[in-house]
Design an enzyme around this catalytic site. Structure first.
Site, PDB file in Angstrom:
ATOM      1  N   ALA A 101      -9.560   3.132 -34.531  1.00 21.60           N
ATOM      2  CA  ALA A 101     -10.133   4.465 -34.772  1.00 21.60           C
ATOM      3  C   ALA A 101      -9.970   5.417 -33.596  1.00 21.60           C
ATOM      4  O   ALA A 101     -10.352   6.570 -33.691  1.00 21.60           O
ATOM      5  CB  ALA A 101     -11.622   4.317 -35.115  1.00 21.60           C
ATOM      6  N   GLY A 134      -4.226   8.278 -33.434  1.00 22.55           N
ATOM      7  CA  GLY A 134      -3.396   8.497 -34.620  1.00 22.55           C
ATOM      8  C   GLY A 134      -4.196   8.693 -35.904  1.00 22.55           C
ATOM      9  O   GLY A 134      -5.155   9.462 -35.963  1.00 22.55           O
ATOM     10  N   TYR A 148       7.574  -6.530 -37.669  1.00 18.95           N
ATOM     11  CA  TYR A 148       6.761  -5.472 -38.284  1.00 18.95           C
ATOM     12  C   TYR A 148       6.838  -5.567 -39.816  1.00 18.95           C
ATOM     13  O   TYR A 148       5.823  -5.458 -40.508  1.00 18.95           O
ATOM     14  CB  TYR A 148       7.239  -4.103 -37.787  1.00 18.95           C
ATOM     15  CG  TYR A 148       6.351  -2.949 -38.198  1.00 18.95           C
ATOM     16  CD1 TYR A 148       5.039  -2.847 -37.739  1.00 18.95           C
ATOM     17  CD2 TYR A 148       6.828  -1.942 -39.041  1.00 18.95           C
ATOM     18  CE1 TYR A 148       4.230  -1.771 -38.116  1.00 18.95           C
ATOM     19  CE2 TYR A 148       6.027  -0.866 -39.415  1.00 18.95           C
ATOM     20  CZ  TYR A 148       4.729  -0.785 -38.949  1.00 18.95           C
ATOM     21  OH  TYR A 148       3.926   0.276 -39.314  1.00 18.95           O
TER      22      TYR A 148
HETATM   23  N1  LIG Z   1       3.038   6.296 -37.780  1.00 21.58           N
HETATM   24  C1  LIG Z   1       3.764   6.002 -38.848  1.00 21.58           C
HETATM   25  O1  LIG Z   1       4.788   6.648 -39.149  1.00 21.58           O
HETATM   26  C2  LIG Z   1       3.348   4.894 -39.749  1.00 21.58           C
HETATM   27  C3  LIG Z   1       4.107   4.645 -40.910  1.00 21.58           C
HETATM   28  C4  LIG Z   1       3.704   3.609 -41.767  1.00 21.58           C
HETATM   29  C5  LIG Z   1       2.559   2.875 -41.475  1.00 21.58           C
HETATM   30  N2  LIG Z   1       1.842   3.124 -40.326  1.00 21.58           N
HETATM   31  C6  LIG Z   1       0.639   2.315 -40.079  1.00 21.58           C
HETATM   32  O2  LIG Z   1      -0.450   3.180 -39.819  1.00 21.58           O
HETATM   33  C7  LIG Z   1      -1.459   2.485 -39.084  1.00 21.58           C
HETATM   34  C8  LIG Z   1      -2.003   3.375 -37.977  1.00 21.58           C
HETATM   35  O3  LIG Z   1      -0.981   3.561 -37.015  1.00 21.58           O
HETATM   36  P1  LIG Z   1      -0.736   4.946 -36.247  1.00 21.58           P
HETATM   37  O4  LIG Z   1       0.604   5.404 -36.655  1.00 21.58           O
HETATM   38  O5  LIG Z   1      -1.917   5.844 -36.387  1.00 21.58           O
HETATM   39  O6  LIG Z   1      -0.566   4.401 -34.740  1.00 21.58           O
HETATM   40  P2  LIG Z   1      -1.457   4.459 -33.409  1.00 21.58           P
HETATM   41  O7  LIG Z   1      -1.798   5.868 -33.093  1.00 21.58           O
HETATM   42  O8  LIG Z   1      -0.708   3.646 -32.418  1.00 21.58           O
HETATM   43  O9  LIG Z   1      -2.784   3.691 -33.825  1.00 21.58           O
HETATM   44  C9  LIG Z   1      -2.871   2.292 -33.844  1.00 21.58           C
HETATM   45  C10 LIG Z   1      -4.285   1.886 -33.546  1.00 21.58           C
HETATM   46  O10 LIG Z   1      -4.353   0.448 -33.597  1.00 21.58           O
HETATM   47  C11 LIG Z   1      -5.102   0.002 -32.482  1.00 21.58           C
HETATM   48  N3  LIG Z   1      -4.809  -1.352 -32.063  1.00 21.58           N
HETATM   49  C12 LIG Z   1      -3.641  -1.860 -31.607  1.00 21.58           C
HETATM   50  N4  LIG Z   1      -3.809  -3.125 -31.227  1.00 21.58           N
HETATM   51  C13 LIG Z   1      -5.112  -3.448 -31.438  1.00 21.58           C
HETATM   52  C14 LIG Z   1      -5.892  -4.590 -31.229  1.00 21.58           C
HETATM   53  N5  LIG Z   1      -5.380  -5.704 -30.675  1.00 21.58           N
HETATM   54  N6  LIG Z   1      -7.200  -4.557 -31.566  1.00 21.58           N
HETATM   55  C15 LIG Z   1      -7.749  -3.445 -32.088  1.00 21.58           C
HETATM   56  N7  LIG Z   1      -7.061  -2.318 -32.291  1.00 21.58           N
HETATM   57  C16 LIG Z   1      -5.754  -2.314 -31.969  1.00 21.58           C
HETATM   58  C17 LIG Z   1      -4.701   0.992 -31.370  1.00 21.58           C
HETATM   59  O11 LIG Z   1      -5.623   0.895 -30.289  1.00 21.58           O
HETATM   60  P3  LIG Z   1      -5.170   1.141 -28.736  1.00 21.58           P
HETATM   61  O12 LIG Z   1      -5.215   2.613 -28.522  1.00 21.58           O
HETATM   62  O13 LIG Z   1      -6.195   0.387 -27.971  1.00 21.58           O
HETATM   63  O14 LIG Z   1      -3.778   0.580 -28.598  1.00 21.58           O
HETATM   64  C18 LIG Z   1      -4.752   2.303 -32.134  1.00 21.58           C
HETATM   65  O15 LIG Z   1      -6.080   2.755 -32.207  1.00 21.58           O
HETATM   66  C19 LIG Z   1      -0.788   1.191 -38.602  1.00 21.58           C
HETATM   67  O16 LIG Z   1      -1.247   0.112 -39.393  1.00 21.58           O
HETATM   68  C20 LIG Z   1       0.692   1.425 -38.847  1.00 21.58           C
HETATM   69  O17 LIG Z   1       1.386   0.228 -39.079  1.00 21.58           O
HETATM   70  C21 LIG Z   1       2.217   4.100 -39.471  1.00 21.58           C
END
Ligand SMILES: NC(=O)c1ccc[n+]([C@@H]2O[C@H](COP(=O)([O-])OP(=O)(O)OC[C@H]3O[C@@H](n4cnc5c(N)ncnc54)[C@H](OP(=O)(O)O)[C@@H]3O)[C@@H](O)[C@H]2O)c1
Length: 283
Positions: A11, A14, A164
């Site tokens: 949370a 992103g 992934y």
């Molecule tokens: N961006 C895209 O284009 C895209 C496309 C398809 C799907 N998604 C999916 O969307 C979801 C959100 O991703 P986002 O794009 O918003 O990326 P993001 O900004 O990198 O957010 C990812 C979040 O996951 C947390 N996280 C990572 N490792 C963790 C752990 N060990 N324990 C608890 N939290 C952890 C991160 O925390 P930290 O800040 O501590 O690292 C961050 O808050 C993901 O599931 C991703 O696979 C994204």
């Protein structure tokens, strides 16, 4: 009326941050699950600054550590007696093979196994909701994935697409199997693809490694903002249209077709039983 309670993982950044902001603005009590106290507090301040009729609080959880997930589940049980919405949003992608505290390949460990344990430990709180909804943030990258039961932690032949893709296919199979298991309790479970969203996915926030890629990508118009990317998760959490709809995969707030391997119920059951053993939930 008591506010509905939503829990969002990842949370602090992103789409998880955008989702937390929007649900708080809509009146939810939002539990923001984050692994870093400092990043979590900074995000909480951003959510609180938006105002709105809801409230938000930070709960610490490292999804790469089964002991942390168990402590987190106890913490959540101490805070709420009902959970209406659970959004499994946190995710990682790594060009280099890494492992969780428990020796799982990182993407499978965080994106799937960590959420698998967490969801199972919180299910009793969802069963008391009159409109329980579980939302699994997957990705269209599932199409490149395969569940490798011979070498699920990818000790041989690691690459980022296999890692992934496997984790995101696991997200969808998990959501479909879970939907069957909680149907009788009136809980719906859906997964989604948010589209291509400009976030910091893949950036190591400890070191800042990977930031440059995002500065470059930010110049391309094809990417959605985190708010746009979060809109399907918010829709699945909050829209009355979703009541009773379960086991679907959504894109742009619409059910979307899956390919055959994501609809393979035998693989979903096998993955469930394997995951139970991996996280120590097997009877
Ligand atoms: N961006 C895209 O284009 C895209 C496309 C398809 C799907 N998604 C999916 O969307 C979801 C959100 O991703 P986002 O794009 O918003 O990326 P993001 O900004 O990198 O957010 C990812 C979040 O996951 C947390 N996280 C990572 N490792 C963790 C752990 N060990 N324990 C608890 N939290 C952890 C991160 O925390 P930290 O800040 O501590 O690292 C961050 O808050 C993901 O599931 C991703 O696979 C994204």
């Amino acid at each position: 009326m008591t506010a509905k309670t939503a829990l969002v993982t990842g949370a602090n950044s992103g789409m998880g941050l955008a989702t937390s902001r929007e649900l708080t603005a809509r009146g939810y009590r939002v539990l923001m699950a984050c692994r870093s106290q400092a990043r979590g507090e900074a995000a909480l301040r951003q959510v609180e600054a938006v105002g709105g009729s809801g409230s938000a609080e930070l709960v610490l959880c490292d999804l790469a550590d089964l002991a942390s997930i168990r402590r987190f589940a106890d913490d959540v049980h101490g805070r709420v007696s009902t959970l209406d919405v659970l959004i499994n949003n946190a995710g990682v992608v790594s060009p280099k093979r890494q492992e969780t505290q428990d020796g799982f390949e990182l993407a499978l460990g965080v994106n799937h196994l960590g959420h698998f344990l967490m969801t199972n430990l919180l299910l009793d709180l969802m069963k008391t909701s009159s409109d329980g909804r579980i939302i699994v943030v997957a990705s269209g990258a599932y199409k490149a994935g395969k569940i490798d039961f011979e070498d699920p932690h990818l000790r041989q032949h690691y690459n980022v697409i296999r890692s992934y893709g496997q984790s995101k296919l696991a997200n969808i199979l998990f959501a479909r199997e879970l939907a069957l298991r909680v149907h009788e309790q009136g809980i719906v479970v859906n997964s989604l693809h948010p589209g291509a969203v400009l976030t910091q996915l893949g950036v190591n926030r400890g070191t800042g490694f990977g930031q440059g890629v995002y500065r470059a990508l930010g110049k391309l118009p094809a990417f959605q903002t985190p708010e746009e990317g979060a809109s399907t998760a918010v829709y699945l959490a909050d829209s009355p249209e979703v009541s009773g709809i379960s086991r679907e995969y959504f894109y742009r707030s619409q059910p979307h077709r899956l390919n055959r391997k994501a609809e393979d119920d035998e693989t979903a059951l096998r993955l469930w039983e394997w995951s139970e053993r991996e996280v120590g939930l097997a009877p």
